[in-house]
Write a protein that holds these residues in place. Structure first.
Motif, PDB file in Angstrom:
ATOM      1  N   GLY A  33      43.424  45.934  27.137  1.00  0.00           N
ATOM      2  CA  GLY A  33      44.733  46.533  26.930  1.00  0.00           C
ATOM      3  C   GLY A  33      45.875  45.539  26.813  1.00  0.00           C
ATOM      4  O   GLY A  33      47.045  45.927  26.685  1.00  0.00           O
ATOM      5  N   GLN A  34      45.561  44.252  26.825  1.00  0.00           N
ATOM      6  CA  GLN A  34      46.611  43.232  26.811  1.00  0.00           C
ATOM      7  C   GLN A  34      47.509  43.287  25.573  1.00  0.00           C
ATOM      8  O   GLN A  34      48.741  43.169  25.713  1.00  0.00           O
ATOM      9  CB  GLN A  34      46.000  41.833  26.950  1.00  0.00           C
ATOM     10  N   PRO A  35      46.980  43.458  24.364  1.00  0.00           N
ATOM     11  CA  PRO A  35      47.868  43.510  23.193  1.00  0.00           C
ATOM     12  C   PRO A  35      48.913  44.620  23.298  1.00  0.00           C
ATOM     13  O   PRO A  35      50.099  44.400  23.007  1.00  0.00           O
ATOM     14  CB  PRO A  35      46.907  43.751  22.028  1.00  0.00           C
ATOM     15  N   ALA A  36      48.484  45.805  23.722  1.00  0.00           N
ATOM     16  CA  ALA A  36      49.422  46.917  23.864  1.00  0.00           C
ATOM     17  C   ALA A  36      50.436  46.648  24.978  1.00  0.00           C
ATOM     18  O   ALA A  36      51.639  46.896  24.819  1.00  0.00           O
ATOM     19  CB  ALA A  36      48.665  48.216  24.151  1.00  0.00           C
ATOM     20  N   ALA A  39      43.393  50.697  30.414  1.00  0.00           N
ATOM     21  CA  ALA A  39      43.069  50.175  31.738  1.00  0.00           C
ATOM     22  C   ALA A  39      42.209  51.163  32.530  1.00  0.00           C
ATOM     23  O   ALA A  39      41.296  50.763  33.265  1.00  0.00           O
ATOM     24  CB  ALA A  39      44.347  49.852  32.505  1.00  0.00           C
ATOM     25  N   CYS A  40      42.488  52.448  32.380  1.00  0.00           N
ATOM     26  CA  CYS A  40      41.682  53.470  33.061  1.00  0.00           C
ATOM     27  C   CYS A  40      40.241  53.423  32.568  1.00  0.00           C
ATOM     28  O   CYS A  40      39.291  53.549  33.365  1.00  0.00           O
ATOM     29  CB  CYS A  40      42.275  54.859  32.825  1.00  0.00           C
ATOM     30  N   ASP A  56      36.512  52.496  34.545  1.00  0.00           N
ATOM     31  CA  ASP A  56      35.310  53.327  34.428  1.00  0.00           C
ATOM     32  C   ASP A  56      34.115  52.542  33.881  1.00  0.00           C
ATOM     33  O   ASP A  56      32.968  52.924  34.108  1.00  0.00           O
ATOM     34  CB  ASP A  56      35.579  54.524  33.519  1.00  0.00           C
ATOM     35  N   ASP A  57      34.403  51.463  33.147  1.00  0.00           N
ATOM     36  CA  ASP A  57      33.335  50.702  32.501  1.00  0.00           C
ATOM     37  C   ASP A  57      32.585  49.787  33.455  1.00  0.00           C
ATOM     38  O   ASP A  57      31.507  49.279  33.111  1.00  0.00           O
ATOM     39  CB  ASP A  57      33.898  49.859  31.347  1.00  0.00           C
ATOM     40  N   PHE A  58      33.153  49.542  34.642  1.00  0.00           N
ATOM     41  CA  PHE A  58      32.510  48.623  35.575  1.00  0.00           C
ATOM     42  C   PHE A  58      32.169  49.328  36.880  1.00  0.00           C
ATOM     43  O   PHE A  58      32.979  50.087  37.409  1.00  0.00           O
ATOM     44  CB  PHE A  58      33.430  47.422  35.839  1.00  0.00           C
ATOM     45  N   PRO A  59      30.964  49.075  37.407  1.00  0.00           N
ATOM     46  CA  PRO A  59      30.520  49.742  38.630  1.00  0.00           C
ATOM     47  C   PRO A  59      31.468  49.478  39.792  1.00  0.00           C
ATOM     48  O   PRO A  59      31.928  48.352  39.987  1.00  0.00           O
ATOM     49  CB  PRO A  59      29.147  49.109  38.897  1.00  0.00           C
ATOM     50  N   ASN A  60      31.754  50.519  40.550  1.00  0.00           N
ATOM     51  CA  ASN A  60      32.627  50.387  41.715  1.00  0.00           C
ATOM     52  C   ASN A  60      31.786  49.963  42.914  1.00  0.00           C
ATOM     53  O   ASN A  60      31.584  50.717  43.860  1.00  0.00           O
ATOM     54  CB  ASN A  60      33.349  51.708  41.977  1.00  0.00           C
ATOM     55  N   GLN A  61      31.281  48.721  42.831  1.00  0.00           N
ATOM     56  CA  GLN A  61      30.409  48.200  43.869  1.00  0.00           C
ATOM     57  C   GLN A  61      30.961  46.872  44.374  1.00  0.00           C
ATOM     58  O   GLN A  61      31.134  45.925  43.590  1.00  0.00           O
ATOM     59  CB  GLN A  61      28.987  47.999  43.328  1.00  0.00           C
ATOM     60  N   THR A  96      49.358  55.121  41.662  1.00  0.00           N
ATOM     61  CA  THR A  96      48.485  56.102  41.019  1.00  0.00           C
ATOM     62  C   THR A  96      47.269  56.386  41.911  1.00  0.00           C
ATOM     63  O   THR A  96      47.004  55.668  42.884  1.00  0.00           O
ATOM     64  CB  THR A  96      47.985  55.607  39.652  1.00  0.00           C
ATOM     65  N   ALA A  97      46.521  57.409  41.548  1.00  0.00           N
ATOM     66  CA  ALA A  97      45.324  57.772  42.310  1.00  0.00           C
ATOM     67  C   ALA A  97      44.238  56.709  42.196  1.00  0.00           C
ATOM     68  O   ALA A  97      43.329  56.658  43.038  1.00  0.00           O
ATOM     69  CB  ALA A  97      44.792  59.117  41.812  1.00  0.00           C
ATOM     70  N   ASP A  98      44.327  55.863  41.173  1.00  0.00           N
ATOM     71  CA  ASP A  98      43.318  54.826  40.960  1.00  0.00           C
ATOM     72  C   ASP A  98      43.689  53.489  41.584  1.00  0.00           C
ATOM     73  O   ASP A  98      42.969  52.502  41.400  1.00  0.00           O
ATOM     74  CB  ASP A  98      43.087  54.618  39.454  1.00  0.00           C
ATOM     75  N   GLN A  99      44.785  53.441  42.321  1.00  0.00           N
ATOM     76  CA  GLN A  99      45.268  52.159  42.838  1.00  0.00           C
ATOM     77  C   GLN A  99      44.247  51.477  43.751  1.00  0.00           C
ATOM     78  O   GLN A  99      43.989  50.273  43.623  1.00  0.00           O
ATOM     79  CB  GLN A  99      46.588  52.336  43.576  1.00  0.00           C
ATOM     80  N   ALA A 100      43.666  52.215  44.669  1.00  0.00           N
ATOM     81  CA  ALA A 100      42.695  51.632  45.599  1.00  0.00           C
ATOM     82  C   ALA A 100      41.453  51.130  44.859  1.00  0.00           C
ATOM     83  O   ALA A 100      40.937  50.039  45.162  1.00  0.00           O
ATOM     84  CB  ALA A 100      42.302  52.653  46.662  1.00  0.00           C
ATOM     85  N   ARG A 101      40.993  51.917  43.894  1.00  0.00           N
ATOM     86  CA  ARG A 101      39.813  51.503  43.122  1.00  0.00           C
ATOM     87  C   ARG A 101      40.121  50.236  42.333  1.00  0.00           C
ATOM     88  O   ARG A 101      39.288  49.339  42.226  1.00  0.00           O
ATOM     89  CB  ARG A 101      39.387  52.641  42.185  1.00  0.00           C
ATOM     90  N   TYR A 102      41.339  50.171  41.803  1.00  0.00           N
ATOM     91  CA  TYR A 102      41.732  48.975  41.068  1.00  0.00           C
ATOM     92  C   TYR A 102      41.745  47.741  41.964  1.00  0.00           C
ATOM     93  O   TYR A 102      41.253  46.675  41.584  1.00  0.00           O
ATOM     94  CB  TYR A 102      43.107  49.143  40.421  1.00  0.00           C
TER      95      TYR A 102
END
Length: 243
Positions: A44-47, A60-61, A65-70, A97-103
């Motif tokens: 997403g860097q160009p955008a 970014a979302c 999703d593309d990488f395992p949350n491990q 956001t709701a994804d902050q912790a996962r990020y």
């Protein structure tokens, strides 16, 4: 055996696939178990750099999703620029956001290839790597300023048999690429590439080496157009040479 998920930026995937393959070769040589999700796309860097925050957040979302949350799986990339985007700009995109912790979990696990080898695995040399000649190193803006990468690539490159480092003046100065900067401000961009190449030539080096294929492509275009006696190589390609 460290488990590694490859993050292959779109730039590398489309234009320099051999660099990605050489990174796999290097990672496997030091005992990594390498995984690759072919569904991954751009970070997403160009955008983001163009000011399209909503669109870059959508990309970014997908990245999350593309990488395992491990927590025991590292994410490794041959691009300081794209790692810098994920490690730093995503903090703004996911703030509140709701994804902050996962990020934040992913943020702690993503590394540029040389910093992963040196700082995480403690590798100081790639066995069998050899390339005769002299090299000078270009510190890409993102790798240096966003990720703090400076010593790791030099440490690994200096251990390559037959290769000698000669530092150029202003190694930390921008090469002039800067993504769309090279398109919007062509004359300035070319002038910056010229200065960088002239500094490299003054060292007598055979190669300009860096962590970022985008910088190297920009410099190589100037080198080819002006028929200058020097070549560009990504650090992964150097480390995979001779074996």
């Amino acid at each position: 055996m460290p488990a590694v998920d490859l993050f292959i930026p779109c730039f590398v995937d489309q234009l320099f696939p051999q660099t990605a393959m050489n990174m796999v070769k290097v990672l496997e040589s030091v005992g990594c178990e390498v995984h690759y999700n072919a569904n991954q796309t751009c970070c997403g860097q160009p955008a983001y750099n163009a000011g399209y925050k909503q669109e870059s957040h959508q990309v970014a979302c997908k990245f999350l999703d593309d990488f395992p949350n491990q927590p025991d799986r590292y994410i490794v990339s041959p691009s300081g620029s794209c790692v810098g985007m994920v490690r730093n700009a995503y903090a703004e995109l996911f703030d509140g956001t709701a994804d902050q912790a996962r990020y934040h979990g992913l943020q702690r696990r993503i590394f540029e290839m040389t910093e992963f080898l040196v700082d995480v695995l403690g590798v100081k040399q790639i066995a069998g790597a050899q390339l005769p000649g002299k090299y000078t190193y270009h510190d890409s803006c993102s790798a240096l300023r966003e990720c703090g990468i400076k010593e790791a690539p030099r440490l690994l490159l200096d251990a390559v048999q037959g290769l000698e480092r000669v530092e150029m003046n202003e190694s930390e100065t921008c090469c002039g690429f800067g993504g769309t900067f090279a398109v919007k401000f062509e004359a300035i961009s070319v002038a910056m590439a010229e200065q960088k190449v002239e500094n490299a030539l003054a060292t007598g080096a055979d190669y300009v080496v860096s962590t970022d294929t985008s910088c190297l492509m920009h410099l190589d275009a100037y080198i080819r157009r002006e028929k200058k006696p020097i070549k560009t190589m990504h650090v992964a390609d150097v480390l995979a040479s001779g074996w």
